[in-house]
Design a protein around this motif. Sequence first.
Motif, PDB file in Angstrom:
ATOM      1  N   SER A 140       0.502  -1.473   0.270  1.00 52.42           N
ATOM      2  CA  SER A 140       0.139   0.063  -0.261  1.00 52.42           C
ATOM      3  C   SER A 140       0.782   1.160  -0.656  1.00 52.42           C
ATOM      4  O   SER A 140       0.631   1.989  -0.962  1.00 52.42           O
ATOM      5  N   ASP A 171      -5.873  -1.143  -4.522  1.00 56.86           N
ATOM      6  CA  ASP A 171      -5.085  -1.204  -3.482  1.00 56.86           C
ATOM      7  C   ASP A 171      -5.958  -2.615  -2.826  1.00 56.86           C
ATOM      8  O   ASP A 171      -7.235  -1.839  -2.000  1.00 56.86           O
ATOM      9  N   GLU A 172      -5.924  -3.582  -3.029  1.00 57.40           N
ATOM     10  CA  GLU A 172      -7.290  -4.354  -2.308  1.00 57.40           C
ATOM     11  C   GLU A 172      -8.034  -4.176  -2.859  1.00 57.40           C
ATOM     12  O   GLU A 172      -8.490  -4.123  -1.483  1.00 57.40           O
TER      13      GLU A 172
END
Lengths: 234, 249
Positions: B48, B168-169
């Motif tokens: 991240s 991001d995820e």
Amino acid sequence: MLFVAEINLAQLIDKYFNFKLALEFLPHLLSAARWAIIYTLVGESIGIIIGLVIALARISSFKLLSYPASIYVNLFRGTPLLVQLMFIYYALPYVGINLPPYLAGIIGLSLNSGAYVAEIFRAGILSIPKGQMEAARSLGMSYGQAMFYVIIPQAVRVVIPPLTNEFVALLKDSSLLYVIQVPEIAYRMRSLASASFNATSYTLAALIYLSLTIPLTYFASYMEKRLSRYKSHA
Amino acid sequence: MLKDMQFIIEIEDLRKRFGDNEVLKGVNLKVKPSEVVCIIGPSGSGKSTLLRCVNLLEKPSSGKIILEGIDLTQPGVDINKVRQKVGIVFQSYNLFPHLTVEQNLLLAPMRVQKRSREECLEKAEKLLRRMGLIEKMRAYPDQLSGGQQQRVAIARALMMDPDVMLFDEVTSALDPELVKEVLDAMKELAAGGMTMLVVTHEMGFAREVSDRVVFMDHGVIVEEGKPEEIFTAPKNRRTKEFLSRVLTA
Ligand SMILES: Nc1ncnc2c1ncn2[C@@H]1O[C@H](COP(=O)(O)OP(=O)(O)OP(=O)(O)O)[C@@H](O)[C@H]1O
Ligand SMILES: [Mg+2]
């Protein structure tokens, strides 16, 4: 003990709630109440503007902004409103600033509520999840745009209940204006009491305050419940 | 012009410290236009943070991030301009809850890029139609499912016409049955030629969609390669261990 026993109920009512006097006093106290409400509304409105500016300054990363702002907040929350009012009305004349009572009163209430409102706004802004600011900035918005379009509109909902409570507090505190000769409820209450040798005006004043503060307090807790429902959705 | 550029992003010896915790310890990564790079790795490895450095949500401690030939770590770079070129979608959607879907999409292009309402509306409708969300235009975020919200978040980022998209995820917070619709939207975007940096735990997606897979651990890129190489014949021991853990789980 003996003394208390001698006072019977009829006398008690006559001293504290003489119906004839109450009817006679009511118009005076209501017109004083109107002034109290006007002072409070104006004070709170200016306080909201001051509070928003001070809150934004306090959360700023520029120390040049955040330090003076927190000094302001601490100064006005750390001293009694009574002292602030007296300072403005009785102490400023020593440096040649003579303010009429109504102006001194408005300034005192505004500066005082500004400090409390600032803390309410600050807490409201800080309660908005960090991701909101990041999402706004990641779209290319400036800090100011993110605050104005994204953070503050959400914070406004959060601050309505505490702002209402602050309004109630200020309304009660406006009774202190009597020390600088502003003819609001407490001022009228005292003059009616001393002219009549009777306590009815005190009772009546208390009832008038209650009739204003209780609905507002209910409104605040109703809004609080509505908001917590809104939050559990999001 | 973009297509002529050899690399759209060049990250050189990127380091990021939080206090005395060095989270990125010299990351090097070059991304070509239209390339889809998936970043995998254990929790806390700095994935991240790496993405957030690319659009300057985090300020790099040292190193270079060169986007379309411009070094973002130099002073005087207009952060708000950079961010318009780099869209990011977060795990937690971060839609603006007080605005409708339409308002979420229109806010930044109208206020930041000063584009006309008509132009923005047309673009928003096109994007939402493609995502199958056109009938949700007037809905508020809390009236949408997680998968719908995340697709709106993707559309919102695309409204700015970015050259690069960071993910991001984005499916980690979703119920399993909603993951596919979001991954499908990302696949379509990849097929359309978008340059994408995707941090993900979805190994199937990484395998199928990415041009390159990057394995990060402890703040460095340990291994990178084509998905078939990484998934079938990883060279590094740590990559092997990580993959055997996530693929059997
Ligand atoms: N703002 C911050 N302040 C201090 N430490 C941070 C901050 N952001 C991240 N870290 C630390 O940096 C390290 C890497 O975090 P990062 O979020 O980049 O990892 P990640 O690979 O994305 O992990 P995950 O898979 O759990 O999302 C972690 O140890 C984290 O605690
Ligand atoms: Mg992460």
